[in-house]
Design an enzyme around this catalytic site. Structure first.
Site, PDB file in Angstrom:
ATOM      1  N   HIS A   1      48.564  42.856  43.057  1.00 44.95           N
ATOM      2  CA  HIS A   1      47.402  43.364  43.795  1.00 44.95           C
ATOM      3  C   HIS A   1      47.747  43.799  45.213  1.00 44.95           C
ATOM      4  CE1 HIS A   1      44.126  42.774  41.013  1.00 44.95           C
ATOM      5  NE2 HIS A   1      44.409  41.507  40.827  1.00 44.95           N
TER       6      HIS A   1
ATOM      7  N   HIS B   1      44.611  46.152  37.975  1.00 43.97           N
ATOM      8  CA  HIS B   1      45.161  45.760  36.675  1.00 43.97           C
ATOM      9  C   HIS B   1      45.494  47.000  35.843  1.00 43.97           C
ATOM     10  CE1 HIS B   1      42.641  41.836  37.051  1.00 43.97           C
ATOM     11  NE2 HIS B   1      43.668  41.873  37.868  1.00 43.97           N
TER      12      HIS B   1
ATOM     13  N   ARG C   1      30.620  38.562  38.413  1.00 46.48           N
ATOM     14  CA  ARG C   1      31.674  37.589  38.152  1.00 46.48           C
ATOM     15  C   ARG C   1      31.602  36.452  39.162  1.00 46.48           C
ATOM     16  NH1 ARG C   1      38.170  38.557  37.241  1.00 46.48           N
ATOM     17  NH2 ARG C   1      38.802  36.917  38.665  1.00 46.48           N
TER      18      ARG C   1
ATOM     19  N   ASP D   1      50.275  38.995  38.952  1.00 52.67           N
ATOM     20  CA  ASP D   1      48.966  39.546  39.308  1.00 52.67           C
ATOM     21  C   ASP D   1      48.704  39.496  40.806  1.00 52.67           C
ATOM     22  OD1 ASP D   1      45.655  38.671  39.474  1.00 52.67           O
ATOM     23  OD2 ASP D   1      46.321  40.551  38.600  1.00 52.67           O
TER      24      ASP D   1
ATOM     25  N   SER E   1      41.238  38.381  34.807  1.00 53.03           N
ATOM     26  CA  SER E   1      41.559  36.976  34.567  1.00 53.03           C
ATOM     27  C   SER E   1      40.388  36.205  33.988  1.00 53.03           C
ATOM     28  CB  SER E   1      41.995  36.317  35.877  1.00 53.03           C
ATOM     29  OG  SER E   1      43.182  36.906  36.317  1.00 53.03           O
TER      30      SER E   1
ATOM     31  N   LYS F   1      44.781  30.555  40.755  1.00 53.55           N
ATOM     32  CA  LYS F   1      44.467  30.704  39.324  1.00 53.55           C
ATOM     33  C   LYS F   1      44.096  29.368  38.693  1.00 53.55           C
ATOM     34  CE  LYS F   1      45.391  35.111  39.235  1.00 53.55           C
ATOM     35  NZ  LYS F   1      44.397  36.157  38.962  1.00 53.55           N
TER      36      LYS F   1
ATOM     37  N   ASP G   1      40.483  46.605  42.401  1.00 53.78           N
ATOM     38  CA  ASP G   1      40.225  46.918  40.980  1.00 53.78           C
ATOM     39  C   ASP G   1      40.130  48.427  40.773  1.00 53.78           C
ATOM     40  OD1 ASP G   1      37.960  44.127  41.017  1.00 53.78           O
ATOM     41  OD2 ASP G   1      40.071  44.201  40.446  1.00 53.78           O
TER      42      ASP G   1
ATOM     43  N   ASP H   1      50.319  35.611  34.560  1.00 54.25           N
ATOM     44  CA  ASP H   1      49.165  36.427  34.961  1.00 54.25           C
ATOM     45  C   ASP H   1      49.595  37.840  35.389  1.00 54.25           C
ATOM     46  OD1 ASP H   1      46.107  35.160  35.913  1.00 54.25           O
ATOM     47  OD2 ASP H   1      46.615  37.275  36.158  1.00 54.25           O
TER      48      ASP H   1
ATOM     49  N   ASP I   1      47.158  37.395  30.545  1.00 53.62           N
ATOM     50  CA  ASP I   1      45.711  37.608  30.376  1.00 53.62           C
ATOM     51  C   ASP I   1      45.340  39.084  30.537  1.00 53.62           C
ATOM     52  OD1 ASP I   1      44.659  36.678  33.743  1.00 53.62           O
ATOM     53  OD2 ASP I   1      46.529  37.550  33.021  1.00 53.62           O
ATOM     54  N   HIS I   2      46.203  39.872  31.131  1.00 48.96           N
ATOM     55  CA  HIS I   2      46.011  41.327  31.295  1.00 48.96           C
ATOM     56  C   HIS I   2      47.245  41.829  32.031  1.00 48.96           C
ATOM     57  CE1 HIS I   2      45.397  40.524  35.531  1.00 48.96           C
ATOM     58  NE2 HIS I   2      44.649  39.514  35.125  1.00 48.96           N
TER      59      HIS I   2
HETATM   60  O1  LIG Z   1      39.478  39.039  41.895  1.00 43.41           O
HETATM   61  C1  LIG Z   1      40.543  39.663  41.944  1.00 43.41           C
HETATM   62  O2  LIG Z   1      41.559  39.309  42.554  1.00 43.41           O
HETATM   63  C2  LIG Z   1      40.574  40.953  41.175  1.00 43.41           C
HETATM   64  O3  LIG Z   1      39.398  41.674  41.386  1.00 43.41           O
HETATM   65  C3  LIG Z   1      40.677  40.664  39.698  1.00 43.41           C
HETATM   66  O4  LIG Z   1      41.826  39.931  39.511  1.00 43.41           O
HETATM   67  P1  LIG Z   1      41.845  38.714  38.462  1.00 43.41           P
HETATM   68  O5  LIG Z   1      40.925  39.070  37.357  1.00 43.41           O
HETATM   69  O6  LIG Z   1      43.296  38.715  38.058  1.00 43.41           O
HETATM   70  O7  LIG Z   1      41.450  37.499  39.216  1.00 43.41           O
HETATM   71 MN   LIG Z   2      44.774  37.573  35.666  1.00 44.02          MN
HETATM   72 MN   LIG Z   3      44.049  40.223  39.230  1.00 42.77          MN
END
Ligand SMILES: O=C(O)[C@H](O)COP(=O)(O)O
Ligand SMILES: [Mn+2]
Ligand SMILES: [Mn+2]
Length: 550
Positions: free
Chosen positions: A429, A496, A281, A425, A75, A357, A167, A24, A466-467
């Site tokens: 962050h 990201h 989301r 990831d 993600s 995750k 973000d 990730d 995934d990114h």
């Molecule tokens: O929700 C988060 O932690 C970020 O805004 C996005 O991160 P993720 O897409 O890797 O969960």
């Molecule tokens: Mn991710």
């Molecule tokens: Mn993330």
């Protein structure tokens, strides 16, 4: 409807399982400085890259169903794309379209919530993430809905705004709160009163996910609904003073309540009000939604009082459990996912990650669906994540995840194993460069174990992501590419990246069934067909092309 998959013309199922490892947040950085992936010592990943077919695949923007190529991947959309082998328009795009066409405002949910407050002289509340990150929400959606509420005759609006800084720029909150606060003041008049009523950092209150830390939701409830907490005359004042006091970056700013000159909160949530959670989301929207919707069975924290409101989410956050009951925009209907095809074709599947995750490799991977397609053929495993700031323990649970994956590989009980290492990831962050290196190097040691286990049983290991995130840890000037400095040091970037991600194929029993030069220019939705090929199947006609050239 899924059906039997056709046999692949040149590839047959290997002795061992196909193992898909999603690293990730690990992309191919475009800058030297700030690329914590390049800065890490990754002997195992490096040796696999040097010896195996590999290619960069796109993981952002339209390649994963987002409105524009200026949108970073995330993600949710990444696991959706890898899980279904196609690209569906995602939340960000669907909401923008619904607002632009006015469809949202003709929907029964909008009408019900606005009529409710008009009839009961209540307040319309909006709760959500205030930024243009377009991963969980977009400030433009909120502004448009506030304007429309006024034109639809709503008298009182209150906003409960979460600071992002994850973000978007780590300390960019005032870039959003100052103009937004002025926008509300401008829009308010003798018949319309709109104000920010509360707020706080998104990693302190409200936006927890996967039941990792319900205390965040308790704090959010107390701040937004009950009006409990430190009071300030405005959100902008609160942010400035709390930054001064705590030196925290936006995502970690404590909760605050806006109060009038008598010290009374300007917008607690009461009976007869309506509430819109404007994040589109689902993962970080489900828990606060349950706090509003669940009756006496709710046992996660003491809500003190539960106002009798009309509550709606921006979208349906769980398509199986139908949470929330009311929502403004239909989520993408993702059908015929890889898991569904594999279950139908009797392929035995194993999915694992740690809490942070776990929902990505199950719910999002399966097209926003919780649960199994065939419980006799599928196994989901969650390794509990630490509930501490991840810069304090950057290894996270990659070793424990690998322990279980190696067991699954050696058991011979599974044909397709997917795992997510959150390291790149979740530590990306935090913006703490050295912690990301530690995290990446810990993950690399586990990749050696995956390779060894796959080699032993004659399986295939596919490493991807995934990114991006860890590959881009410094803010750069968009035009010159120079590192942005703050007090003489590189300014940390917590969000990201727009970078492509790896697809590395370790196939120890390779015997020319496909060309070693993988197809270029594809997106992560092509990983799906690639996995199916290694399982001995042709992918469904409408799946995006495999990365294998055979
Ligand atoms: O929700 C988060 O932690 C970020 O805004 C996005 O991160 P993720 O897409 O890797 O969960
Ligand atoms: Mn991710
Ligand atoms: Mn993330």
């Amino acid at each position: 409807m899924v059906e039997k998959l056709k046999k692949h013309p040149s590839l047959s199922k290997k002795n061992g399982p196909v193992v898909l490892a999603i690293m990730d947040g690990v992309g191919y950085g475009k800058y030297e400085e700030g690329d914590a992936v390049k800065a890490s010592k990754l002997p195992n990943l490096d040796s696999l890259t040097a010896s195996c077919p590999h290619v960069a695949v796109k993981a952002h923007g339209t390649a994963v169903g987002l409105p524009s190529d200026g949108d970073m991947g995330n993600s949710e959309v990444g696991h959706n794309a890898i899980g279904c082998g196609r690209v569906f328009s995602q939340g960000a795009k669907l909401v923008s379209n619904s607002i632009a066409t006015g469809h949202l405002y003709q929907g029964e949910t909008w009408l019900k919530l606005t009529n409710n407050v008009k009839e009961k002289d209540g307040t319309l509340h909006f709760i959500g993430l205030l930024s243009d990150g377009n991963v969980h929400s977009h400030i433009d959606h909120l502004e448009h809905m506030v304007r429309t509420a006024k034109s639809n005759g709503v008298k009182t609006v209150r906003i409960h705004a979460l600071l992002d800084g994850r973000d978007v720029g780590a300390t960019s909150a005032l870039d959003y709160f100052e103009p937004f606060q002025a926008f509300l003041a401008e829009l308010s008049d003798e018949s319309f009163d709109a104000k920010i009523a509360s707020g706080g950092g998104r990693m302190v209150l409200t936006m927890d996910r996967y039941d990792a830390n319900w205390d965040m939701v308790r704090k959010g409830w107390e701040t937004h609904v009950l009006g409990l907490g430190q009071i300030f005359p405005s959100a902008v004042d609160a942010i400035k003073m709390l930054r001064e006091e705590t030196k925290a970056i936006d995502q970690d700013i404590p909760g605050f309540v806006v109060a009038d000159e008598d010290g009374q909160p300007v917008g607690t949530i009461e009976d007869g009000d309506s509430v819109i959670f404007f994040n589109f989301r689902g993962d970080r929207s489900l828990e606060i939604t349950k706090a509003f919707e669940e009756g006496d069975s709710f046992d996660k924290f003491d809500r003190v009082r539960v106002p009798d409101v009309e509550y709606a989410g921006m979208m349906e956050y769980d398509g199986d459990l139908h949470i929330p009951a009311q929502y403004l925009v239909n989520p993408p209907t993702i059908t015929r996912t890889m898991s569904e095809y594999l279950a139908f074709n009797k392929v035995r599947q194993y999915a694992i990650s740690e809490t942070q995750k776990y929902g990505h490799v199950t719910y999002f991977f399966n097209g926003n669906k919780s649960g199994y397609f065939d419980e006799s053929l599928e196994t989901f495993v969650e390794v509990p994540s630490d509930v501490i700031p991840f810069e304090e323990k950057p290894e996270m649970k990659c070793k424990e995840i690998t322990d279980k994956v190696v067991e699954a590989i050696e058991s011979g009980d599974y044909d397709f194993i997917r795992l997510n290492y959150p390291n790149g990831d979740m530590v990306g962050h935090t913006g703490v460069f050295e912690a990301v290196k530690t995290s990446m190097e810990a993950m690399d040691r586990q990749i050696a174990r995956l390779k060894e286990a796959v080699e032993k049983v004659g399986g295939v290991l596919i490493l991807t992501a995934d990114h991006g995130n860890a590959d881009d840890m410094y803010e750069h000037n968009k035009k010159s590419g120079d590192v942005t400095l703050e007090d003489g040091h590189p300014k940390a970037k917590t969000s990201h990246s727009l970078n492509p991600v790896p697809c590395i194929i370790f196939d120890p029993t390779y015997n020319n069934e496909y060309k070693k030069e993988l197809k270029e220019g594809l997106g992560i939705s092509s990983i799906t067909a690639t996995c199916m090929n290694f399982l001995g199947f042709e992918a469904p006609e409408d799946y995006d092309s495999s990365i294998l050239d055979y």
